[in-house]
Design a protein around this motif. Sequence first.
Motif, PDB file in Angstrom:
ATOM      1  N   LEU A  70       0.814  -1.208   0.000  1.00 14.54           N
ATOM      2  CA  LEU A  70       0.000   0.000   0.000  1.00 14.54           C
ATOM      3  C   LEU A  70       0.850   1.261   0.000  1.00 14.54           C
ATOM      4  CD1 LEU A  70      -1.939   0.308   3.400  1.00 14.54           C
ATOM      5  CD2 LEU A  70      -0.256  -1.421   2.971  1.00 14.54           C
ATOM      6  N   GLY A  71       0.274   2.311  -0.591  1.00 16.94           N
ATOM      7  CA  GLY A  71       0.988   3.578  -0.663  1.00 16.94           C
ATOM      8  C   GLY A  71       0.234   4.581  -1.525  1.00 16.94           C
ATOM      9  N   TYR A  72       0.858   5.730  -1.689  1.00 19.31           N
ATOM     10  CA  TYR A  72       0.261   6.766  -2.550  1.00 19.31           C
ATOM     11  C   TYR A  72       0.619   6.474  -4.007  1.00 19.31           C
ATOM     12  CZ  TYR A  72      -0.480   9.226   1.825  1.00 19.31           C
ATOM     13  OH  TYR A  72      -0.893   9.554   3.088  1.00 19.31           O
ATOM     14  N   ILE A  73      -0.203   6.992  -4.908  1.00 15.04           N
ATOM     15  CA  ILE A  73       0.025   6.766  -6.342  1.00 15.04           C
ATOM     16  C   ILE A  73       1.335   7.430  -6.770  1.00 15.04           C
ATOM     17  CG2 ILE A  73      -0.813   7.352  -8.661  1.00 15.04           C
ATOM     18  CD1 ILE A  73      -2.434   5.160  -7.473  1.00 15.04           C
ATOM     19  N   GLY A  74       2.115   6.685  -7.544  1.00 19.74           N
ATOM     20  CA  GLY A  74       3.391   7.195  -8.030  1.00 19.74           C
ATOM     21  C   GLY A  74       3.392   7.358  -9.536  1.00 19.74           C
ATOM     22  N   ASP A  75       4.583   7.620 -10.055  1.00 23.36           N
ATOM     23  CA  ASP A  75       4.736   7.848 -11.489  1.00 23.36           C
ATOM     24  C   ASP A  75       4.872   6.511 -12.203  1.00 23.36           C
ATOM     25  OD1 ASP A  75       5.393   8.621 -13.997  1.00 23.36           O
ATOM     26  OD2 ASP A  75       7.069   9.921 -13.419  1.00 23.36           O
ATOM     27  N   ILE A  76       3.944   6.285 -13.100  1.00 19.74           N
ATOM     28  CA  ILE A  76       3.912   5.031 -13.848  1.00 19.74           C
ATOM     29  C   ILE A  76       5.205   4.824 -14.652  1.00 19.74           C
ATOM     30  CG2 ILE A  76       2.703   6.056 -15.803  1.00 19.74           C
ATOM     31  CD1 ILE A  76       1.028   3.629 -16.043  1.00 19.74           C
ATOM     32  N   ASN A  77       5.875   5.947 -15.001  1.00 23.63           N
ATOM     33  CA  ASN A  77       7.110   5.859 -15.795  1.00 23.63           C
ATOM     34  C   ASN A  77       8.279   5.261 -15.003  1.00 23.63           C
ATOM     35  OD1 ASN A  77       6.092   7.020 -18.228  1.00 23.63           O
ATOM     36  ND2 ASN A  77       5.975   8.943 -17.079  1.00 23.63           N
ATOM     37  N   ASN A  78       8.104   5.145 -13.693  1.00 18.68           N
ATOM     38  CA  ASN A  78       9.157   4.502 -12.900  1.00 18.68           C
ATOM     39  C   ASN A  78       9.067   2.975 -12.946  1.00 18.68           C
ATOM     40  OD1 ASN A  78      10.184   6.945 -12.129  1.00 18.68           O
ATOM     41  ND2 ASN A  78       8.948   7.074 -10.262  1.00 18.68           N
ATOM     42  N   LEU A  79       8.007   2.468 -13.599  1.00 21.22           N
ATOM     43  CA  LEU A  79       7.856   1.014 -13.706  1.00 21.22           C
ATOM     44  C   LEU A  79       8.508   0.532 -14.997  1.00 21.22           C
ATOM     45  CD1 LEU A  79       4.068   0.668 -12.764  1.00 21.22           C
ATOM     46  CD2 LEU A  79       6.008  -0.126 -11.394  1.00 21.22           C
ATOM     47  N   PRO A  80       8.942  -0.738 -15.051  1.00 24.32           N
ATOM     48  CA  PRO A  80       9.419  -1.278 -16.321  1.00 24.32           C
ATOM     49  C   PRO A  80       8.284  -1.240 -17.366  1.00 24.32           C
ATOM     50  CG  PRO A  80       9.626  -2.897 -14.526  1.00 24.32           C
ATOM     51  CD  PRO A  80       8.984  -1.691 -13.943  1.00 24.32           C
ATOM     52  N   VAL A  81       8.683  -1.219 -18.644  1.00 24.23           N
ATOM     53  CA  VAL A  81       7.698  -1.028 -19.719  1.00 24.23           C
ATOM     54  C   VAL A  81       6.576  -2.074 -19.676  1.00 24.23           C
ATOM     55  CG1 VAL A  81       7.414  -1.014 -22.229  1.00 24.23           C
ATOM     56  CG2 VAL A  81       9.350   0.153 -21.182  1.00 24.23           C
ATOM     57  N   TYR A  82       6.925  -3.333 -19.395  1.00 24.60           N
ATOM     58  CA  TYR A  82       5.876  -4.375 -19.413  1.00 24.60           C
ATOM     59  C   TYR A  82       4.796  -4.096 -18.353  1.00 24.60           C
ATOM     60  CZ  TYR A  82       7.586  -6.905 -15.245  1.00 24.60           C
ATOM     61  OH  TYR A  82       7.925  -7.253 -13.960  1.00 24.60           O
ATOM     62  N   LEU A  83       5.188  -3.448 -17.247  1.00 19.73           N
ATOM     63  CA  LEU A  83       4.189  -3.122 -16.219  1.00 19.73           C
ATOM     64  C   LEU A  83       3.443  -1.831 -16.560  1.00 19.73           C
ATOM     65  CD1 LEU A  83       5.963  -4.067 -12.858  1.00 19.73           C
ATOM     66  CD2 LEU A  83       4.143  -5.308 -14.055  1.00 19.73           C
ATOM     67  N   GLN A  84       4.127  -0.918 -17.246  1.00 19.74           N
ATOM     68  CA  GLN A  84       3.432   0.307 -17.689  1.00 19.74           C
ATOM     69  C   GLN A  84       2.267  -0.074 -18.593  1.00 19.74           C
ATOM     70  OE1 GLN A  84       5.980   3.316 -19.403  1.00 19.74           O
ATOM     71  NE2 GLN A  84       7.577   2.910 -17.916  1.00 19.74           N
ATOM     72  N   GLU A  85       2.513  -1.068 -19.463  1.00 17.34           N
ATOM     73  CA  GLU A  85       1.445  -1.503 -20.376  1.00 17.34           C
ATOM     74  C   GLU A  85       0.258  -2.051 -19.587  1.00 17.34           C
ATOM     75  OE1 GLU A  85       3.571  -4.164 -22.938  1.00 17.34           O
ATOM     76  OE2 GLU A  85       4.539  -2.469 -23.969  1.00 17.34           O
ATOM     77  N   ARG A  86       0.552  -2.862 -18.551  1.00 16.97           N
ATOM     78  CA  ARG A  86      -0.540  -3.420 -17.731  1.00 16.97           C
ATOM     79  C   ARG A  86      -1.278  -2.308 -16.988  1.00 16.97           C
ATOM     80  NH1 ARG A  86       2.376  -8.667 -15.027  1.00 16.97           N
ATOM     81  NH2 ARG A  86       3.303  -9.371 -16.952  1.00 16.97           N
ATOM     82  N   GLU A  87      -0.530  -1.327 -16.498  1.00 20.04           N
ATOM     83  CA  GLU A  87      -1.165  -0.221 -15.773  1.00 20.04           C
ATOM     84  C   GLU A  87      -2.108   0.574 -16.669  1.00 20.04           C
ATOM     85  OE1 GLU A  87      -0.839  -1.149 -12.682  1.00 20.04           O
ATOM     86  OE2 GLU A  87      -0.481   0.863 -11.954  1.00 20.04           O
ATOM     87  N   ASN A  88      -1.752   0.635 -17.956  1.00 23.71           N
ATOM     88  CA  ASN A  88      -2.552   1.436 -18.878  1.00 23.71           C
ATOM     89  C   ASN A  88      -3.737   0.669 -19.452  1.00 23.71           C
ATOM     90  OD1 ASN A  88      -1.200   3.876 -18.726  1.00 23.71           O
ATOM     91  ND2 ASN A  88       0.430   3.159 -20.078  1.00 23.71           N
ATOM     92  N   SER A  89      -3.790  -0.649 -19.188  1.00 21.81           N
ATOM     93  CA  SER A  89      -4.904  -1.413 -19.779  1.00 21.81           C
ATOM     94  C   SER A  89      -6.182  -1.179 -18.965  1.00 21.81           C
ATOM     95  CB  SER A  89      -4.563  -2.894 -19.894  1.00 21.81           C
ATOM     96  OG  SER A  89      -4.316  -3.398 -18.618  1.00 21.81           O
ATOM     97  N   PRO A  90      -7.332  -1.136 -19.667  1.00 28.90           N
ATOM     98  CA  PRO A  90      -8.565  -0.794 -18.951  1.00 28.90           C
ATOM     99  C   PRO A  90      -8.990  -1.873 -17.963  1.00 28.90           C
ATOM    100  CG  PRO A  90      -9.015  -1.342 -21.262  1.00 28.90           C
ATOM    101  CD  PRO A  90      -7.537  -1.392 -21.085  1.00 28.90           C
ATOM    102  N   LYS A  91      -9.688  -1.456 -16.939  1.00 29.90           N
ATOM    103  CA  LYS A  91     -10.181  -2.375 -15.903  1.00 29.90           C
ATOM    104  C   LYS A  91     -11.197  -3.337 -16.528  1.00 29.90           C
ATOM    105  CE  LYS A  91     -12.526  -1.918 -11.405  1.00 29.90           C
ATOM    106  NZ  LYS A  91     -11.725  -2.006 -10.192  1.00 29.90           N
ATOM    107  N   GLN A  92     -11.037  -4.618 -16.263  1.00 31.44           N
ATOM    108  CA  GLN A  92     -11.949  -5.638 -16.808  1.00 31.44           C
ATOM    109  C   GLN A  92     -12.964  -6.009 -15.723  1.00 31.44           C
ATOM    110  OE1 GLN A  92     -11.529  -7.240 -19.887  1.00 31.44           O
ATOM    111  NE2 GLN A  92      -9.686  -6.104 -20.448  1.00 31.44           N
ATOM    112  N   VAL A  93     -14.204  -5.714 -15.959  1.00 34.50           N
ATOM    113  CA  VAL A  93     -15.242  -6.079 -14.976  1.00 34.50           C
ATOM    114  C   VAL A  93     -16.297  -6.926 -15.679  1.00 34.50           C
ATOM    115  CG1 VAL A  93     -16.975  -5.217 -13.346  1.00 34.50           C
ATOM    116  CG2 VAL A  93     -14.848  -3.951 -13.676  1.00 34.50           C
TER     117      VAL A  93
END
Length: 185
Positions: A149-172
């Motif tokens: 848990l924590g505050y939202i950070g900069d997505i650019n600090n993640l490796p590219v493969y995780l940036q892609e997952r972060e940018n994918s829309p929520k599946q409900v």
Amino acid sequence: MEINKLISERYSPRAFSDQPITEDQIKLILKAASLAASSYNEQPWRFVYALKENQEAFSRVFSCIMDFNHDWAKHAPALIVCVVKDNLSLNDKPNIHAWHDMGLAVGNLSLQALSMGIYVRQMGGFDSEIARTQLSIPKGYTPISVIALGYIGDINNLPVYLQERENSPKQVKPLEEVIFEGTWK
Ligand SMILES: Cc1cc2nc3c(=O)[nH]c(=O)nc-3n(C[C@H](O)[C@H](O)[C@H](O)COP(=O)(O)O)c2cc1C
């Protein structure tokens, strides 16, 4: 009629900032968890937490997390290990609702945290036996998940493969797939 904003806006980020979480904040969040309903009022939840400022404790909890969660979880300022008491105090029989009740507690925890601007991502990807040993969890209790848990950070600090997952829309799942009126259809 509308969904409560804390519920509709909740999501599980991987990008955490290095803004610390204080002892008082984590205790309040865990107090909210402990107010959940539970079968026989057993309150089978137990939590082992570690703040990043306590490097030794943080490393101990981090060592339980599986590799595939490392790239993002290492940025979180706090980790919580969720542990259930296996048997009912009443009769020492297996508490078949213990995991259910931990889910309720973690639901409370997530929403309390979010009301404070703090986001949560849970992990099944950890080693329960390593957690047992590393954290001295006694017999009769089972570690079932780890929460970052924590505050939202900069997505650019993640490796590219995780940036892609972060940018994918929520599946409900569509509601029709999960609710049935009167009987299963
Ligand atoms: C019990 C549990 C275990 C999870 N385990 C992992 C995990 O090991 N790694 C991970 O990146 N996300 C994990 N998640 C996060 C889920 O993937 C995430 O909650 C789900 O995709 C729905 O996204 P949302 O929470 O943003 O709505 C877990 C979530 C739960 C509740």
